[in-house]
Design a protein around this motif. Structure first.
Motif, PDB file in Angstrom:
ATOM      1  N   ARG A 252      -3.557  11.879  -7.741  1.00 23.75           N
ATOM      2  CA  ARG A 252      -3.358  10.636  -6.997  1.00 23.75           C
ATOM      3  C   ARG A 252      -2.571   9.618  -7.816  1.00 23.75           C
TER       4      ARG A 252
ATOM      5  N   SER B 112       0.977  10.707  -7.670  1.00 29.25           N
ATOM      6  CA  SER B 112       1.542  10.420  -6.356  1.00 29.25           C
ATOM      7  C   SER B 112       1.934   8.953  -6.237  1.00 29.25           C
ATOM      8  N   ARG B 113       1.153   8.075  -6.836  1.00 32.96           N
ATOM      9  CA  ARG B 113       1.493   6.645  -6.804  1.00 32.96           C
ATOM     10  C   ARG B 113       2.814   6.393  -7.527  1.00 32.96           C
ATOM     11  N   CYS B 114       2.960   6.999  -8.690  1.00 34.61           N
ATOM     12  CA  CYS B 114       4.189   6.806  -9.462  1.00 34.61           C
ATOM     13  C   CYS B 114       5.403   7.378  -8.726  1.00 34.61           C
TER      14      CYS B 114
ATOM     15  N   PHE C  34       2.170   1.604  -3.577  1.00 39.42           N
ATOM     16  CA  PHE C  34       1.218   1.946  -4.632  1.00 39.42           C
ATOM     17  C   PHE C  34       0.390   3.185  -4.319  1.00 39.42           C
ATOM     18  N   TRP C  35       0.066   3.385  -3.049  1.00 42.26           N
ATOM     19  CA  TRP C  35      -0.854   4.485  -2.721  1.00 42.26           C
ATOM     20  C   TRP C  35      -0.225   5.577  -1.872  1.00 42.26           C
ATOM     21  N   GLY C  36       1.004   5.397  -1.430  1.00 37.39           N
ATOM     22  CA  GLY C  36       1.675   6.446  -0.681  1.00 37.39           C
ATOM     23  C   GLY C  36       1.340   6.445   0.793  1.00 37.39           C
TER      24      GLY C  36
ATOM     25  N   ARG D  10       0.836  -1.214   0.000  1.00 43.47           N
ATOM     26  CA  ARG D  10       0.000   0.000   0.000  1.00 43.47           C
ATOM     27  C   ARG D  10       0.862   1.252   0.000  1.00 43.47           C
TER      28      ARG D  10
ATOM     29  N   PHE E 257       3.507  -3.610  -9.589  1.00 41.80           N
ATOM     30  CA  PHE E 257       3.065  -2.229  -9.759  1.00 41.80           C
ATOM     31  C   PHE E 257       2.295  -2.070 -11.077  1.00 41.80           C
TER      32      PHE E 257
ATOM     33  N   PRO F 239      -6.960   3.304  -0.325  1.00 45.66           N
ATOM     34  CA  PRO F 239      -7.268   4.524  -1.072  1.00 45.66           C
ATOM     35  C   PRO F 239      -8.736   4.900  -0.948  1.00 45.66           C
TER      36      PRO F 239
ATOM     37  N   TYR G 233      -1.508  -0.841 -11.111  1.00 39.11           N
ATOM     38  CA  TYR G 233      -1.813   0.416 -11.798  1.00 39.11           C
ATOM     39  C   TYR G 233      -2.837   0.190 -12.909  1.00 39.11           C
TER      40      TYR G 233
ATOM     41  N   THR H  10       5.785   7.971  -5.459  1.00 35.74           N
ATOM     42  CA  THR H  10       6.096   7.192  -4.257  1.00 35.74           C
ATOM     43  C   THR H  10       6.788   5.890  -4.609  1.00 35.74           C
TER      44      THR H  10
END
Length: 462
Positions: free
Chosen positions: A129, A132-134, A85-87, A82, A159, A92, A163, A136
């Protein structure tokens, strides 16, 4: 007995497909499986090894402690993914449907290959968002760049899969286009960290493959049964030179898809050269043989590392199906053929093959590329010699005609001069004769006689 064997590389279409009969292309790097079947095959073995390591501990844990440890490990992995992928460790939040649809529509409106437009959409406020995933994930991968390369490959592939779930409503073509942009964004930054990683032996294998290819520089197109243009044809030079240039350019690219584009360009140039060299359509065997010849002539830099980079960090669909997957599978087969190349594959006896490898022999005159160039040069020289001889014959004929013309002019001048001298003598002779008649020979005799009769003594004395 060696002449009875069939030359060339014979590889059927079924041998290119996955050994698991899933319909996708296999690869020698995955022992003939596709990437999907290979990962499914490797995960149980890794889990078995992990369980074996746990069971080898001196103090076996109780069942309750084992379950507790297992749950803690599972929750730790979930939180790690998490964060990647989600920071953050929390799930999420659901985005509003209108915002979600606007983001999807913006990605759908992109033109194929418009990477700049993809970056603009990704940096827009509505795609914050996703960006931000990329970011992180990239920061995390750079921070843990010392991980084994296979572990990094698993994280990148996970990933991609996570994604792609955001664009699950896309068609297959739209999803492929979008994920290719994502791959280019991610791997362009991670290239310096994961390419030819210290945890693997890619560099040693690159050097070994380069030495192997350099030792096979004597292999000719005829030994590989590659259709080559005849000396009489209008094609000059090596028709596979564009393919050689394209495969060498692969090392300069960073994204796996850009490297695959170079492989596709190389393969397309090979098919063009085969179509120009042979009146019949090129088949799969001719293509694979020509691809082996191109690799031997090019000796691409870091070929093994580039292929492993594409296998580990490229999108799975790019290698499992489609044109790029077919070309890359053939390239992998060509490299595997070069590594195991022996005398029977080239219709040579073991002694002949060993002699070529130790540079005690050279390729035959008919199969030597240098001899072909010499024959082409000799053919051009013979043609120029014929043209020179024809020109010399024309010059000789022109000289002969000129001499005859000069002789004719001289004879005409001599005739004119004689006639002119005759015309000059006629007026002088006519003045000595009577004006009415010219004296004949008898008249001249009578005059001489009469002159002698009437001549006096004084006259005779005088």
């Amino acid at each position: 007995m060696w002449t009875d064997k069939q030359r060339g590389i014979r590889l059927s279409q079924e041998e290119l497909l996955c050994k698991n009969s899933c319909g996708y292309y296999g690869n020698p790097a995955w022992q003939g499986f596709c990437s999907k079947c290979w990962r499914e095959r490797m995960r149980p073995s890794e889990a078995h090894r992990q369980d074996a390591r746990q069971s080898s501990d001196a103090t076996p844990p109780t069942f309750s402690k084992f379950e507790e440890k297992k749950n803690m490990e599972k929750s730790r992995r979930i939180n790690t993914m998490r964060r990647l992928f989600w920071g953050g460790p929390s799930p999420p939040k659901q985005e509003p449907s209108d915002s979600h649809m606007s983001v999807l529509k913006a990605f759908q409106n992109l033109q194929p290959g418009d990477f700049t437009g993809f970056l603009k959409v990704l940096r827009s406020p509505s795609s914050q968002r996703l960006q931000s995933r990329c970011t992180t994930f990239l920061n995390t991968m750079e921070a843990y760049h010392d991980l084994p390369v296979q572990k990094q490959s698993d994280l990148v592939q996970d990933f991609y899969q996570s994604y792609a779930e955001y664009f699950s409503s896309f068609s297959e073509a739209e999803l492929t286009q979008t994920m290719e942009h994502v791959e280019k964004l991610i791997m362009t930054r991670l290239h310096k960290w994961v390419f030819c990683h210290d945890s693997c032996d890619d560099e040693q294998k690159d050097l070994a493959l380069q030495r192997r290819i350099r030792s096979l520089t004597w292999v000719t197109p005829q030994m590989l049964s590659v259709p080559f243009p005849d000396v009489q044809s209008s094609i000059t030079g090596d028709p596979f030179l564009p393919a050689i240039t394209a495969i060498i350019e692969m090392d300069a690219k960073r994204a796996p898809q850009d490297k695959l584009v170079c492989v596709s360009k190389c393969s397309q140039h090979v098919f063009e050269a085969l179509s120009n060299s042979n009146s019949e359509p090129a088949n799969a065997d001719d293509f694979l043989s020509a691809l082996v010849y191109v690799v031997l002539k090019a000796n691409p830099p870091r070929l093994h590392s580039n292929m492993q980079y594409v296998i580990r960090f490229g999108l799975p669909h790019s290698l499992m199906a489609g044109e790029s997957g077919y070309y890359f599978t053939n390239l992998s087969c060509a490299v595997a053929f070069i590594e195991k190349l022996d005398g029977p594959a080239l219709n040579l006896s073991p002694a002949e093959f060993e002699g070529y490898m130790r540079h005690r022999r050279g390729p035959g005159a008919a199969g030597s590329a240098r001899q072909q160039v010499a024959e082409a040069t000799q053919h051009l020289l013979d043609e120029l010699t014929c043209r020179q001889e024809k020109l010399d014959r024309g010059v000789d004929a022109l000289n002969l005609q000129l001499q005859k013309w000069v002789q004719t002019v001289h004879s005409q001048l001599d005739e004119a001069a004689s006639q002119f001298s005759t015309v000059q003598k006629d007026p002088t002779e006519s003045s000595l004769l009577s004006p009415n008649s010219a004296p004949t020979g008898e008249d001249l005799k009578e005059q001489v006689v009469l002159t002698d009769q009437y001549a006096g003594p004084n006259d005779s004395d005088c």
